[in-house]
Design an enzyme around this catalytic site. Structure first.
Site, short mmCIF file in Angstrom:
data_model
loop_
_atom_site.label_atom_id
_atom_site.label_comp_id
_atom_site.label_asym_id
_atom_site.label_seq_id
_atom_site.Cartn_x
_atom_site.Cartn_y
_atom_site.Cartn_z
N ARG A 100 0.83 -1.21 0.00
CA ARG A 100 0.00 0.00 0.00
C ARG A 100 0.87 1.27 0.00
O ARG A 100 0.57 2.24 -0.69
CB ARG A 100 -0.88 -0.04 1.26
CG ARG A 100 -2.01 0.93 1.24
CD ARG A 100 -2.91 0.67 2.45
NE ARG A 100 -3.89 1.72 2.57
CZ ARG A 100 -4.98 1.83 1.83
NH1 ARG A 100 -5.24 0.93 0.91
NH2 ARG A 100 -5.82 2.81 1.99
N GLN A 114 0.33 16.72 -11.12
CA GLN A 114 -0.95 17.23 -11.62
C GLN A 114 -1.40 18.46 -10.81
O GLN A 114 -1.92 19.42 -11.38
CB GLN A 114 -2.01 16.12 -11.57
CG GLN A 114 -1.66 15.01 -12.57
CD GLN A 114 -2.69 13.91 -12.66
OE1 GLN A 114 -3.65 13.89 -11.91
NE2 GLN A 114 -2.49 12.99 -13.59
N VAL A 131 -10.84 10.99 -8.54
CA VAL A 131 -11.50 9.68 -8.58
C VAL A 131 -10.46 8.57 -8.45
O VAL A 131 -10.69 7.55 -7.79
CB VAL A 131 -12.29 9.52 -9.91
CG1 VAL A 131 -12.93 8.16 -10.02
CG2 VAL A 131 -13.34 10.63 -10.05
N ASN A 133 -7.70 6.19 -7.34
CA ASN A 133 -7.42 5.75 -5.97
C ASN A 133 -5.95 5.71 -5.63
O ASN A 133 -5.13 5.50 -6.52
CB ASN A 133 -8.03 4.36 -5.77
CG ASN A 133 -9.52 4.47 -5.52
OD1 ASN A 133 -9.97 5.37 -4.81
ND2 ASN A 133 -10.29 3.56 -6.12
N ASP A 161 -20.22 5.26 -3.42
CA ASP A 161 -20.50 4.52 -2.18
C ASP A 161 -21.89 4.90 -1.64
O ASP A 161 -22.64 4.05 -1.18
CB ASP A 161 -19.42 4.82 -1.14
CG ASP A 161 -18.04 4.64 -1.74
OD1 ASP A 161 -17.75 3.54 -2.19
OD2 ASP A 161 -17.28 5.62 -1.80
N ARG A 164 -24.47 3.26 -3.87
CA ARG A 164 -24.52 1.83 -3.57
C ARG A 164 -25.31 1.59 -2.28
O ARG A 164 -26.15 0.68 -2.21
CB ARG A 164 -23.10 1.28 -3.38
CG ARG A 164 -22.32 1.15 -4.66
CD ARG A 164 -20.83 0.92 -4.36
NE ARG A 164 -20.09 0.54 -5.55
CZ ARG A 164 -18.77 0.51 -5.63
NH1 ARG A 164 -18.03 0.84 -4.57
NH2 ARG A 164 -18.16 0.15 -6.75
N HIS A 189 -12.62 6.80 1.12
CA HIS A 189 -13.17 5.92 0.09
C HIS A 189 -12.35 4.64 0.09
O HIS A 189 -11.38 4.49 -0.66
CB HIS A 189 -13.13 6.60 -1.29
CG HIS A 189 -13.43 5.62 -2.39
ND1 HIS A 189 -14.67 5.06 -2.56
CD2 HIS A 189 -12.64 5.07 -3.34
CE1 HIS A 189 -14.63 4.22 -3.57
NE2 HIS A 189 -13.40 4.21 -4.06
N1 LIG Z 1 -13.56 6.93 -6.09
C1 LIG Z 1 -14.27 5.96 -6.59
O1 LIG Z 1 -15.43 5.75 -6.19
C2 LIG Z 1 -13.73 5.03 -7.66
C3 LIG Z 1 -14.56 4.06 -8.23
C4 LIG Z 1 -14.05 3.23 -9.22
C5 LIG Z 1 -12.72 3.36 -9.62
N2 LIG Z 1 -11.94 4.29 -9.03
C6 LIG Z 1 -10.54 4.47 -9.44
O2 LIG Z 1 -10.51 5.19 -10.67
C7 LIG Z 1 -9.27 4.95 -11.32
C8 LIG Z 1 -9.50 4.70 -12.80
O3 LIG Z 1 -10.23 3.51 -13.00
P1 LIG Z 1 -10.40 2.88 -14.45
O4 LIG Z 1 -11.26 1.68 -14.30
O5 LIG Z 1 -10.78 3.91 -15.45
O6 LIG Z 1 -8.89 2.42 -14.73
P2 LIG Z 1 -8.22 2.05 -16.11
O7 LIG Z 1 -6.96 1.33 -15.76
O8 LIG Z 1 -9.20 1.43 -17.03
O9 LIG Z 1 -7.85 3.46 -16.74
C9 LIG Z 1 -6.94 4.32 -16.16
C10 LIG Z 1 -6.38 5.18 -17.28
O10 LIG Z 1 -5.56 6.15 -16.68
C11 LIG Z 1 -4.42 6.33 -17.48
N3 LIG Z 1 -3.39 6.90 -16.61
C12 LIG Z 1 -2.60 6.27 -15.70
N4 LIG Z 1 -1.78 7.15 -15.12
C13 LIG Z 1 -2.07 8.36 -15.65
C14 LIG Z 1 -1.54 9.65 -15.47
N5 LIG Z 1 -0.53 9.88 -14.63
N6 LIG Z 1 -2.06 10.67 -16.19
C15 LIG Z 1 -3.07 10.46 -17.06
N7 LIG Z 1 -3.60 9.24 -17.29
C16 LIG Z 1 -3.10 8.21 -16.59
C17 LIG Z 1 -4.11 4.95 -18.01
O11 LIG Z 1 -3.33 5.01 -19.20
C18 LIG Z 1 -5.51 4.41 -18.27
O12 LIG Z 1 -5.97 4.69 -19.58
C19 LIG Z 1 -8.63 3.79 -10.56
O13 LIG Z 1 -7.66 4.33 -9.67
C20 LIG Z 1 -9.78 3.22 -9.76
O14 LIG Z 1 -9.33 2.58 -8.58
C21 LIG Z 1 -12.41 5.14 -8.07
#
Ligand SMILES: NC(=O)c1ccc[n+]([C@@H]2O[C@H](COP(=O)([O-])OP(=O)(O)OC[C@H]3O[C@@H](n4cnc5c(N)ncnc54)[C@H](O)[C@@H]3O)[C@@H](O)[C@H]2O)c1
Length: 332
Positions: A100, A114, A131, A133, A161, A164, A189
């Site tokens: 982790r 960013q 969004v 994680n 959440d 859900r 989260h």
């Molecule tokens: N907060 C929430 O409730 C919640 C819910 C679902 C998913 N998530 C999180 O959202 C994130 C995205 O999920 P996903 O299913 O789209 O993942 P994914 O792997 O399908 O897509 C992530 C994309 O981000 C791009 N990426 C990676 N690092 C980057 C950077 N530094 N700058 C720009 N782009 C970058 C990758 O190339 C990829 O296309 C994950 O971290 C996931 O855990 C959060």
């Protein structure tokens, strides 16, 4: 009638799963309304640029009347230039064998970059929703890295959440989900979050008067909500994407709209409300006033059980902050 100036929205990870479910909803007007033009700044890392081109082609092929421009870039200065909203979805997923702390450090660096780029290039009024994680700590890191942008313009997402949790209560009670209100998800989260069933309502009644099975609420409902992301991965073979994108739309729309009635869960900067440690980005109940200013809803009575759960989730956030800030050399 003169048309409105476009709202410019940056989305990172735009070629990912959530991006694919999100962009079309923004461009179709579901986030900002049916008469609000939007410009999309789509940001990916270099390996994602080819797929991003395909996504942009599909956006073109929808002929969305509200979509005025698509920028595709891996350059953060270009991607965040003059944006009104920055939706930080992209994030490095946890891989096998990764601790982790490693994940926090790797993503931390991304969100430092960013945050700086947002600070230097976005509109001063930019609002940032994280969004990717671990979204609360990533958001905190971005906020710390953008000292010129007020802290109250940074948010992380717990709306999925909340959505859900509302559905779980509605299904148990055998009512429509629109009957469930005032359900705040507190904390991080992560599976430690606390969906506060004590203060939730079903119709006009307390949820606990409708669902009287206290053991179900504590021992089934709370873990089911906390572990829902994992259950989706097991069932679908991929993590929640459409429902996460839907929650992003809900979050941004409700932050732009004066609240009528129910509050919503959003992770925001804590000023110590409800005993949460000040300075963390933690989930609390939010309402937006007539001039678009958000505030934490006051006067919610928390049971001792709820306080304990929320404190444990916030302790996890303190630990995450310590781990990440230590590696990144950030000061609290
Ligand atoms: N907060 C929430 O409730 C919640 C819910 C679902 C998913 N998530 C999180 O959202 C994130 C995205 O999920 P996903 O299913 O789209 O993942 P994914 O792997 O399908 O897509 C992530 C994309 O981000 C791009 N990426 C990676 N690092 C980057 C950077 N530094 N700058 C720009 N782009 C970058 C990758 O190339 C990829 O296309 C994950 O971290 C996931 O855990 C959060």
């Amino acid at each position: 009638m003169k048309s409105k100036a476009p709202i410019r929205v940056a989305v990172t990870g735009a070629a990912g799963n959530i991006g694919y479910a999100l962009l079309f909803r923004i461009a179709s007007g579901q986030m900002f309304g049916p008469d609000q033009p939007v410009a999309l700044n789509l940001i990916e890392i270099e390996p994602g640029m080819a797929a991003l081109k395909g996504v942009a082609m599909e956006l073109d092929d929808c002929a969305f009347p509200l979509l005025t421009e698509i920028v595709q870039t891996s350059d953060l200065a270009v991607g965040f230039k003059d944006v009104d909203w920055a939706l930080l979805v992209g994030s490095v997923p946890r891989k096998q064998g990764m601790e982790r702390a490693d994940l926090l450090g790797i993503n931390g660096k991304v969100f430092v970059g960013q945050g700086k780029a947002i600070n230097d290039n976005a509109k001063p009024s930019v609002r940032v929703v994280v969004v990717g994680n671990p979204c609360n700590t990533n958001c905190l890191i971005a906020m710390k890295s953008a000292p010129d942008i007020p802290n109250n313009q940074f948010f992380a997402m717990t709306r999925l959440d909340e959505n859900r949790a509302k559905t779980q209560l509605a299904q148990k009670a055998g009512v429509s989900v629109k009957e469930v209100s005032e359900l705040c998800v507190w904390g991080n989260h992560s599976p430690t979050m606390f969906p506060d069933f004590y203060n939730a309502k079903i119709g006009r009644l307390k949820a606990t008067d409708v669902i009287t099975d206290a053991a179900w609420l504590k021992d089934t409902f709370v873990p089911v909500v906390g572990q829902r992301g994992k259950a989706i991965i097991e069932a679908r073979g991929a993590s929640s994407a459409a429902s996460a994108a839907n929650a992003v739309v809900d979050t941004v729309r409700d932050l732009c709209t004066p609240t009528r009635g129910d509050f919503h869960s959003v992770c925001v900067i804590s000023n110590g409300e409800y005993g949460t440690p000040a300075g963390l980005i933690t989930s609390m109940p939010i309402k937006v006033d007539a001039i678009g200013k958000w505030r934490v809803v006051e006067g919610i009575k928390l049971t001792d059980y709820a306080k304990e759960k929320i404190a444990a989730s916030n302790q996890e956030l303190l630990d995450e902050r310590e781990m990440a800030f230590g590696q990144l050399g950030l000061s609290i």
